[in-house]
Design a protein around this motif. Structure first.
Motif, PDB file in Angstrom:
ATOM      1  N   GLN A   1       0.821  -1.212   0.000  1.00 41.64           N
ATOM      2  CA  GLN A   1       0.000   0.000   0.000  1.00 41.64           C
ATOM      3  C   GLN A   1       0.855   1.262   0.000  1.00 41.64           C
ATOM      4  O   GLN A   1       0.660   2.189   0.804  1.00 41.64           O
ATOM      5  N   LEU A   2       1.799   1.316  -0.923  1.00 41.27           N
ATOM      6  CA  LEU A   2       2.668   2.483  -1.023  1.00 41.27           C
ATOM      7  C   LEU A   2       2.007   3.571  -1.867  1.00 41.27           C
ATOM      8  O   LEU A   2       1.372   3.280  -2.887  1.00 41.27           O
ATOM      9  N   TYR A   3       2.187   4.816  -1.450  1.00 41.46           N
ATOM     10  CA  TYR A   3       1.638   5.961  -2.154  1.00 41.46           C
ATOM     11  C   TYR A   3       2.739   6.971  -2.452  1.00 41.46           C
ATOM     12  O   TYR A   3       3.678   7.138  -1.659  1.00 41.46           O
ATOM     13  N   VAL A   4       2.595   7.656  -3.580  1.00 38.54           N
ATOM     14  CA  VAL A   4       3.452   8.782  -3.928  1.00 38.54           C
ATOM     15  C   VAL A   4       2.731  10.062  -3.523  1.00 38.54           C
ATOM     16  O   VAL A   4       1.538  10.221  -3.791  1.00 38.54           O
ATOM     17  N   MET A   5       3.448  10.961  -2.885  1.00 37.59           N
ATOM     18  CA  MET A   5       2.792  12.183  -2.417  1.00 37.59           C
ATOM     19  C   MET A   5       2.287  13.018  -3.595  1.00 37.59           C
ATOM     20  O   MET A   5       2.814  12.926  -4.715  1.00 37.59           O
ATOM     21  N   PRO A   6       1.281  13.859  -3.396  1.00 39.19           N
ATOM     22  CA  PRO A   6       0.745  14.690  -4.479  1.00 39.19           C
ATOM     23  C   PRO A   6       1.790  15.657  -5.032  1.00 39.19           C
ATOM     24  O   PRO A   6       2.766  15.995  -4.353  1.00 39.19           O
ATOM     25  N   ASP A   7       1.571  16.090  -6.263  1.00 45.69           N
ATOM     26  CA  ASP A   7       2.422  17.146  -6.803  1.00 45.69           C
ATOM     27  C   ASP A   7       1.973  18.491  -6.230  1.00 45.69           C
ATOM     28  O   ASP A   7       0.968  18.575  -5.507  1.00 45.69           O
ATOM     29  N   ALA A   8       2.722  19.533  -6.539  1.00 49.12           N
ATOM     30  CA  ALA A   8       2.460  20.847  -5.938  1.00 49.12           C
ATOM     31  C   ALA A   8       1.053  21.338  -6.263  1.00 49.12           C
ATOM     32  O   ALA A   8       0.360  21.898  -5.399  1.00 49.12           O
ATOM     33  N   ARG A   9       0.605  21.131  -7.501  1.00 47.35           N
ATOM     34  CA  ARG A   9      -0.722  21.627  -7.877  1.00 47.35           C
ATOM     35  C   ARG A   9      -1.816  20.914  -7.094  1.00 47.35           C
ATOM     36  O   ARG A   9      -2.785  21.542  -6.647  1.00 47.35           O
ATOM     37  N   THR A  10      -1.672  19.606  -6.906  1.00 47.32           N
ATOM     38  CA  THR A  10      -2.688  18.858  -6.159  1.00 47.32           C
ATOM     39  C   THR A  10      -2.741  19.311  -4.708  1.00 47.32           C
ATOM     40  O   THR A  10      -3.827  19.458  -4.132  1.00 47.32           O
ATOM     41  N   TRP A  11      -1.568  19.556  -4.105  1.00 49.05           N
ATOM     42  CA  TRP A  11      -1.566  20.096  -2.739  1.00 49.05           C
ATOM     43  C   TRP A  11      -2.360  21.401  -2.689  1.00 49.05           C
ATOM     44  O   TRP A  11      -3.119  21.644  -1.751  1.00 49.05           O
ATOM     45  N   SER A  12      -2.178  22.246  -3.696  1.00 46.83           N
ATOM     46  CA  SER A  12      -2.824  23.559  -3.685  1.00 46.83           C
ATOM     47  C   SER A  12      -4.334  23.470  -3.850  1.00 46.83           C
ATOM     48  O   SER A  12      -5.041  24.424  -3.525  1.00 46.83           O
ATOM     49  N   LEU A  13      -4.842  22.341  -4.368  1.00 45.43           N
ATOM     50  CA  LEU A  13      -6.277  22.190  -4.607  1.00 45.43           C
ATOM     51  C   LEU A  13      -7.008  21.463  -3.482  1.00 45.43           C
ATOM     52  O   LEU A  13      -8.224  21.288  -3.552  1.00 45.43           O
ATOM     53  N   ILE A  14      -6.293  21.037  -2.449  1.00 38.55           N
ATOM     54  CA  ILE A  14      -6.960  20.359  -1.334  1.00 38.55           C
ATOM     55  C   ILE A  14      -7.868  21.357  -0.617  1.00 38.55           C
ATOM     56  O   ILE A  14      -7.413  22.412  -0.173  1.00 38.55           O
ATOM     57  N   PRO A  15      -9.147  21.069  -0.508  1.00 40.33           N
ATOM     58  CA  PRO A  15     -10.070  22.031   0.119  1.00 40.33           C
ATOM     59  C   PRO A  15      -9.865  22.109   1.626  1.00 40.33           C
ATOM     60  O   PRO A  15      -9.311  21.208   2.256  1.00 40.33           O
ATOM     61  N   SER A  16     -10.333  23.193   2.200  1.00 42.98           N
ATOM     62  CA  SER A  16     -10.087  23.466   3.616  1.00 42.98           C
ATOM     63  C   SER A  16     -10.635  22.373   4.519  1.00 42.98           C
ATOM     64  O   SER A  16     -10.031  22.031   5.541  1.00 42.98           O
ATOM     65  N   TRP A  17     -11.798  21.805   4.148  1.00 43.21           N
ATOM     66  CA  TRP A  17     -12.383  20.800   5.036  1.00 43.21           C
ATOM     67  C   TRP A  17     -11.587  19.489   5.038  1.00 43.21           C
ATOM     68  O   TRP A  17     -11.637  18.749   6.002  1.00 43.21           O
ATOM     69  N   GLU A  18     -10.824  19.236   3.961  1.00 44.21           N
ATOM     70  CA  GLU A  18      -9.972  18.046   3.953  1.00 44.21           C
ATOM     71  C   GLU A  18      -8.782  18.226   4.894  1.00 44.21           C
ATOM     72  O   GLU A  18      -8.368  17.291   5.573  1.00 44.21           O
ATOM     73  N   TRP A  19      -8.211  19.432   4.922  1.00 45.86           N
ATOM     74  CA  TRP A  19      -7.158  19.708   5.899  1.00 45.86           C
ATOM     75  C   TRP A  19      -7.707  19.533   7.315  1.00 45.86           C
ATOM     76  O   TRP A  19      -7.067  18.916   8.178  1.00 45.86           O
ATOM     77  N   HIS A  20      -8.897  20.086   7.541  1.00 45.69           N
ATOM     78  CA  HIS A  20      -9.507  20.015   8.867  1.00 45.69           C
ATOM     79  C   HIS A  20      -9.772  18.566   9.264  1.00 45.69           C
ATOM     80  O   HIS A  20      -9.532  18.162  10.408  1.00 45.69           O
TER      81      HIS A  20
ATOM     82  N   THR B   1       0.636  27.556   5.505  1.00 47.80           N
ATOM     83  CA  THR B   1       2.077  27.527   5.250  1.00 47.80           C
ATOM     84  C   THR B   1       2.400  26.577   4.096  1.00 47.80           C
ATOM     85  O   THR B   1       3.201  26.895   3.215  1.00 47.80           O
ATOM     86  N   ILE B   2       1.761  25.414   4.094  1.00 51.05           N
ATOM     87  CA  ILE B   2       1.981  24.462   2.994  1.00 51.05           C
ATOM     88  C   ILE B   2       1.527  25.055   1.672  1.00 51.05           C
ATOM     89  O   ILE B   2       2.212  24.931   0.642  1.00 51.05           O
ATOM     90  N   LEU B   3       0.375  25.719   1.665  1.00 50.60           N
ATOM     91  CA  LEU B   3      -0.127  26.317   0.431  1.00 50.60           C
ATOM     92  C   LEU B   3       0.817  27.398  -0.084  1.00 50.60           C
ATOM     93  O   LEU B   3       1.031  27.530  -1.299  1.00 50.60           O
ATOM     94  N   ARG B   4       1.387  28.186   0.822  1.00 50.47           N
ATOM     95  CA  ARG B   4       2.358  29.202   0.386  1.00 50.47           C
ATOM     96  C   ARG B   4       3.604  28.529  -0.200  1.00 50.47           C
ATOM     97  O   ARG B   4       4.187  29.028  -1.174  1.00 50.47           O
ATOM     98  N   ALA B   5       4.019  27.417   0.394  1.00 51.56           N
ATOM     99  CA  ALA B   5       5.228  26.731  -0.075  1.00 51.56           C
ATOM    100  C   ALA B   5       5.035  26.110  -1.454  1.00 51.56           C
ATOM    101  O   ALA B   5       5.909  26.221  -2.324  1.00 51.56           O
ATOM    102  N   VAL B   6       3.904  25.450  -1.671  1.00 50.00           N
ATOM    103  CA  VAL B   6       3.725  24.758  -2.948  1.00 50.00           C
ATOM    104  C   VAL B   6       3.554  25.747  -4.109  1.00 50.00           C
ATOM    105  O   VAL B   6       3.794  25.388  -5.264  1.00 50.00           O
ATOM    106  N   ARG B   7       3.147  26.967  -3.818  1.00 49.62           N
ATOM    107  CA  ARG B   7       3.029  27.972  -4.882  1.00 49.62           C
ATOM    108  C   ARG B   7       4.399  28.339  -5.463  1.00 49.62           C
ATOM    109  O   ARG B   7       4.482  28.803  -6.596  1.00 49.62           O
ATOM    110  N   VAL B   8       5.443  28.152  -4.671  1.00 48.22           N
ATOM    111  CA  VAL B   8       6.804  28.451  -5.150  1.00 48.22           C
ATOM    112  C   VAL B   8       7.660  27.189  -5.064  1.00 48.22           C
ATOM    113  O   VAL B   8       8.842  27.238  -4.736  1.00 48.22           O
TER     114      VAL B   8
END
Length: 336
Positions: A189-208, A219-226
């Motif tokens: 059950q190995l997973y590859v982490m999302p790319d930067a764009r996918t991180w940026s599209l995670i909605p607020s309720w999923e983080w919560h 902070t993560i959203l600011r980081a993935v933008r650059v």
């Protein structure tokens, strides 16, 4: 409360609501292989251990047969790496678009560019720790974001909370790792982490739902933008790389050090601001369990240039102050 606003109709989801596609099973691909003979003793468990974010990390597995599996997102795409020690050789296999990149970087990942002989112990405890672990080398992944994001998740919370958030986010928004056919690999059950764009599209309720508060997710959203600019830090010297990361609001000395220890193999990156480390270093080197960051740095002064290695060797001794209070109770903000 976010669930009450989920659309009840079957209309197509808006771009910010759509989840990235997740494969039902692992992506099967052909393996490429490589053998490498390290320049000295090498303990894979010690070298690769810092990449493991908890016992159920979806990107990392250590198996009873002595093999270590790692799924990651390389500049060439997703890849899975399997490494095993055979006598004095390291045998590696890799799968996916990033397979060749992973094999090309294998010596660097396993500390081939690290210089353990640069460390000179000035305390008996450290001399014994180094003598007992000749296979310790500092890894270098060359990938910043994969270490930065879990380090941000670990800010100001217990490790259990951070590991849970990392696990939930990767399983919900990552992709299944490429690998060999068969049930044995699928069971990992190995997973590859999302790319930067996918991180940026995670909605607020999923983080919560994953227990990540607004400060860390922002902070993560600011980081993935650059992300591209941050990845450049992997080729920089420690002062420049630290400055590059800490330009992002929410990334301070602790987070940058925890990241660069892994991405850059930074032997001098001290985790200033850690909740436990000053007391552990103070107790081990001076019998002072109440040492603060300033006292810790003073005690590590003889190891300038190698302070992270010195800290690792101290932690590996297990010479830590006895507990005087119960563990911190993990919080769960998801039900709120």
């Amino acid at each position: 409360m976010a669930g009450r606003f989920v659309p009840r109709t079957h209309r197509a989801a808006l771009p910010h609501q759509a989840k990235p596609p997740v494969a039902e099973g692992p992506v099967v691909s052909e393996a490429v292989t490589r053998e490498w003979t390290p320049p000295g003793p090498l303990d894979l468990r010690l070298v690769l251990g810092p990449l493991r974010r908890g016992p159920a990390d979806p990107t990392f597995r250590a198996l009873p047969d002595g093999s270590f599996w790692r799924a990651t997102r390389t500049p060439a795409g997703p890849g899975t790496l399997r490494v095993t020690a055979r006598d004095s050789r390291i045998e590696a296999s890799a799968w996916g678009p990033g397979a060749q990149w992973l094999l090309d970087q294998l010596p660097v990942l396993l500390g081939g560019t690290d210089d353990p002989d640069a460390f000179r112990p000035h305390h008996r405890l450290l001399a014994l720790s180094r003598h007992r672990r000749p296979g310790l080398r500092l890894l270098r992944t060359g990938l910043v974001l994969e270490s930065l994001i879990p380090s941000i998740l670990e800010q100001k919370v217990t490790t259990d909370e951070a590991y849970r958030a990392w696990r939930l986010l990767l399983r919900a928004h990552g992709t299944r790792a490429p690998g060999p056919a068969g049930p044995r690999f699928a069971a990992l059950q190995l997973y590859v982490m999302p790319d930067a764009r996918t991180w940026s599209l995670i909605p607020s309720w999923e983080w919560h739902r994953a227990g990540v508060d607004a400060k860390r997710s922002a902070t993560i959203l600011r980081a993935v933008r650059v992300a591209r600019r941050l990845e450049e830090a992997a080729a920089m010297d420690l002062p420049e790389a630290t400055a590059r990361l800490e330009l992002i609001p929410g990334i301070g000395p602790w987070t940058s050090a925890e990241t660069l220890q892994r991405s850059n193999g930074a032997a001098d990156a001290v985790s200033v601001g850690d909740y436990h480390l000053p007391g552990i270093v103070g107790f081990a080197l001076a019998g002072n369990r109440n040492a603060d960051d300033e006292e810790m740095l003073a005690l590590l002064t003889p190891y300038a240039g190698q302070r992270h290695r010195a800290s690792r060797l101290i932690l590996l001794t297990g010479h830590t102050p006895p507990r005087r209070a119960p563990r911190m109770t993990p919080r769960d903000i998801a039900p709120l």
